[in-house]
Design an enzyme around this catalytic site. Sequence first.
Site, PDB file in Angstrom:
ATOM      1  N   GLY A  48      13.485   4.893 -25.622  1.00  0.00           N
ATOM      2  CA  GLY A  48      12.218   5.610 -25.582  1.00  0.00           C
ATOM      3  C   GLY A  48      11.073   4.876 -24.941  1.00  0.00           C
ATOM      4  O   GLY A  48       9.916   5.168 -25.253  1.00  0.00           O
ATOM      5  N   LYS A  49      11.338   3.949 -24.034  1.00  0.00           N
ATOM      6  CA  LYS A  49      10.257   3.191 -23.406  1.00  0.00           C
ATOM      7  C   LYS A  49       9.375   4.112 -22.554  1.00  0.00           C
ATOM      8  O   LYS A  49       8.148   4.042 -22.601  1.00  0.00           O
ATOM      9  CB  LYS A  49      10.839   2.066 -22.555  1.00  0.00           C
ATOM     10  CG  LYS A  49      11.641   1.051 -23.354  1.00  0.00           C
ATOM     11  CD  LYS A  49      12.108  -0.100 -22.493  1.00  0.00           C
ATOM     12  CE  LYS A  49      13.114   0.325 -21.429  1.00  0.00           C
ATOM     13  NZ  LYS A  49      14.364   0.817 -21.998  1.00  0.00           N
ATOM     14  N   GLY A  54      13.523  -3.512 -23.752  1.00  0.00           N
ATOM     15  CA  GLY A  54      14.557  -3.070 -24.675  1.00  0.00           C
ATOM     16  C   GLY A  54      15.706  -2.405 -23.932  1.00  0.00           C
ATOM     17  O   GLY A  54      15.644  -2.178 -22.721  1.00  0.00           O
ATOM     18  N   PRO A  55      16.777  -2.095 -24.641  1.00  0.00           N
ATOM     19  CA  PRO A  55      17.949  -1.487 -24.004  1.00  0.00           C
ATOM     20  C   PRO A  55      17.646  -0.069 -23.526  1.00  0.00           C
ATOM     21  O   PRO A  55      16.647   0.536 -23.914  1.00  0.00           O
ATOM     22  CB  PRO A  55      18.994  -1.492 -25.132  1.00  0.00           C
ATOM     23  CG  PRO A  55      18.207  -1.565 -26.393  1.00  0.00           C
ATOM     24  CD  PRO A  55      16.985  -2.340 -26.074  1.00  0.00           C
ATOM     25  N   PRO A  56      18.524   0.480 -22.685  1.00  0.00           N
ATOM     26  CA  PRO A  56      18.285   1.841 -22.170  1.00  0.00           C
ATOM     27  C   PRO A  56      18.307   2.871 -23.289  1.00  0.00           C
ATOM     28  O   PRO A  56      19.061   2.765 -24.247  1.00  0.00           O
ATOM     29  CB  PRO A  56      19.445   2.056 -21.190  1.00  0.00           C
ATOM     30  CG  PRO A  56      19.950   0.696 -20.854  1.00  0.00           C
ATOM     31  CD  PRO A  56      19.719  -0.141 -22.073  1.00  0.00           C
ATOM     32  N   LYS A  67      22.564  -7.210 -35.427  1.00  0.00           N
ATOM     33  CA  LYS A  67      23.806  -7.756 -35.989  1.00  0.00           C
ATOM     34  C   LYS A  67      23.975  -7.345 -37.453  1.00  0.00           C
ATOM     35  O   LYS A  67      25.074  -6.966 -37.881  1.00  0.00           O
ATOM     36  CB  LYS A  67      23.808  -9.284 -35.860  1.00  0.00           C
ATOM     37  CG  LYS A  67      23.927  -9.770 -34.415  1.00  0.00           C
ATOM     38  CD  LYS A  67      23.875 -11.287 -34.346  1.00  0.00           C
ATOM     39  CE  LYS A  67      24.027 -11.768 -32.900  1.00  0.00           C
ATOM     40  NZ  LYS A  67      23.976 -13.238 -32.781  1.00  0.00           N
ATOM     41  N   SER A  97      26.381 -17.891 -30.332  1.00  0.00           N
ATOM     42  CA  SER A  97      26.237 -17.580 -31.750  1.00  0.00           C
ATOM     43  C   SER A  97      27.573 -17.414 -32.479  1.00  0.00           C
ATOM     44  O   SER A  97      27.579 -17.104 -33.673  1.00  0.00           O
ATOM     45  CB  SER A  97      25.404 -16.309 -31.927  1.00  0.00           C
ATOM     46  OG  SER A  97      26.029 -15.212 -31.299  1.00  0.00           O
TER      47      SER A  97
END
Length: 822
Positions: free
Chosen positions: A376-377, A371-373, A737, A694
Amino acid sequence: MSERIKIKAEVVPEGGGKEVGEMPVIAMRGLVLFPRMVLHFDVGRQISIQALTAAIQGERKIFMVAQRDLSSDEVNAQSLYQVGVVATVRQILKPQDDVLRVVVEGEYRAKTVEITAFEPYIKARCKPFPLRPRKVVNTILCEALIRTVKDYFEEYCALSPKMPKEFVMGVYMSDDPVYIAEYIAGNIPMDVAQKQAILEENNPTKRLEMLAHFLESENEILSTEQQIQERVREQVDKNQREYYLREQMKAISQELDEDENPEQEIEDYLQKIEKLGLPDECREKLEKEAKRLYKMPANSHEAGVVRGYLDTCLELPWNTYTKEKLDVDKARAQLERDHYGMQKVKERILELIAVRKLAPDIKGQIICLYGPPGVGKTSVAKSIAKAMGRNYARLSLGGVRDESDIRGHRKTYIGSMPGRVIGAIKLSGSKNPLILLDEIDKLGSSYNGDPSSALLEVLDSEQNVAFRDHFIELPFDLSDVLFIATANDLSTIPAPLLDRMEVIELSSYTREEKYNIAKRHLIPKQMKRHGLAASQITFKKEAVYTLIDNYTREAGVRSLEREIASVLRKCAKLIARGEQEKIVLSQKRIGELLGVAKFKPDELEGFDQVGVVNGLAWTSVGGELLQVEVSVLKGTGKLELTGSLGDVMKESAQTAVSVVRRIGERYGIDPDFYKSSDIHIHFPEGAVPKDGPSAGVTIVTALISALSDVKVRHDVAMTGEITLRGRVLPIGGLREKTMAAYRNKITTVILPKQNEPDIEEMEPVVRQALTLRPVSQIEQVLQIALCEGQKKGPRQPLPAQKPLPAATGEAPVHSSPIPIPQ
């Protein structure tokens, strides 16, 4: 050899083998008397003392017979042998009150006929029991046996150096087989049963054979004992020598003022190795290194290397485990308490705990949080470790370019150390920790090797049971470790490495999720860090939303936490100076403390326009609303694309032009527009790079609007990839989106029909606010997006579509496919 050996006859009383009268009997324990043998022994039993008294008062003759059971004091007919020796009592001494010391001399063999009395002493009738009347025996056999017995006896004497010289010479000087057998048997330590067997044997040659067998066996035993004693003596001498040398080393060390004690150090190492309970291979290797260290000079470089190696190996948790918590309900409560949202991750961890509870031996579960920075990883990995009761260790892989960082360096090199994996195990203190492989997508490679390839063994459950680090050079079992990796971009992870991991995606946070995270976690955490109490600071709801909307633009909450910290620092300053005791943070107060908003929400123009379409894009910080502008000018058919577009988006624009040429005539567009007009397609914010397929339906809609001079609804946004045949293909990032559309007050979102299953992953608040219109053909998109009453074609209107049931998020049920106008 031709001479015959004469056998001396025993001295027997007159009458030959006739029965003699009654005589007293002494039952001997552990002793056997032979004829012509003088025996000294002590008598303590009363019946034996009475028998000796009677013998002295008579002819001094007494019958000496051995007792079968040495431990028994009771005497009966069954406990005595039948064959004994009639002896003459030569001397009796009384050294103590209850003990007599007796000297007797054997006369001849005799055999018990009948025991007549046991009280007050044993009496028996016996008769002489002479050897068989063979005056001449086989000379060759007898002489061979005599020589064999003498050879064995000589060896026996060599192995028993305490033998008296008179006894030895008495054997060597005689050639009488009867004398030799009785003399040797009576004067060497033998079992009572063996001596009694020789005494009872009548054949002189068999006596010699029995004695030869005994001496041969006894010599083997004595030889083995001597070898053992020599080895023990050598070991004792070696230990004494080593002790002496060690004492000298201690004295030298004391003279040199050295505090180190090499012997004690090695002993400590060996004790630690023994306590670890290692496999044989590991234990032998470490013991060998410890013994090498003892032979090295204490201050040498190699000794320092070995000492560091042993310290590292002994600090590893070879058999140390932490008790796992396998309560699913408690784990769920822990995860819910630490994190808001993240339902996919939480469910996967609860599944993992449930499976481990049912099958404790399951291994090889390696999870990658993608996931993006800032979403909470790393923090969720800490919560997983806490929920499962495992120790936690973090292994940062960002920028690692050397394979040795994973596998370690050879210990012979200067500055060598174990790899990061073994280092994390050592740091965790247990063999079953949770190790976080942070930023696994940031691994590099160089001429020093490829660290991602080295990780293949670490993350393979079939191979990591015997992981060998280059430094420790011993197999270490990693199968009990729970590996969790984090990544921002899966495309940079090599395919073999990615194949070993189960990828769980953590998408960007929505506005509502950020608000809840701030209220539950970030604000209390920062208030505690800044020394502020809840009674001093009050955050209003609109203040938190202001921080989210106007001062941060990210997928996670790191910037939001920094802005909260900035606000609290300024509040702490006011409280510390005494200007205010309690501060209520409102939207206005946030603006006063932080200044002008860093980000302003996109303000869409509230009216319909020609050639302007709202597109939806996915970015690393979440979804974005992207307006596509198309301008048609007189020219020669040039197509110009601006807005820092990537190759994929440029190809989508070219495809869109071809689609418009195919269907444009239905919407009143000049078939030769591509010859007589220049088309300029622009994506605003030209400094921001954009790429992806897209935007295809967005570009087609904008082109149709600009070329047909029909306005596009300003409250509609769309996303989807277009094909030359006008089909709308699925896209990714629908959740982000649609969140962007919701944030910008869009009411209708057009999405590919194949993305209907993704609607379930959208936020409930988004599903309730938006009207979702799945489509499969470009004509359906145009039917929804173009303003009613201005459409110039097609002649037959397209059937209207029903909006999705927003509250439940269920996929809509559509009518039959919409016909394409002819």
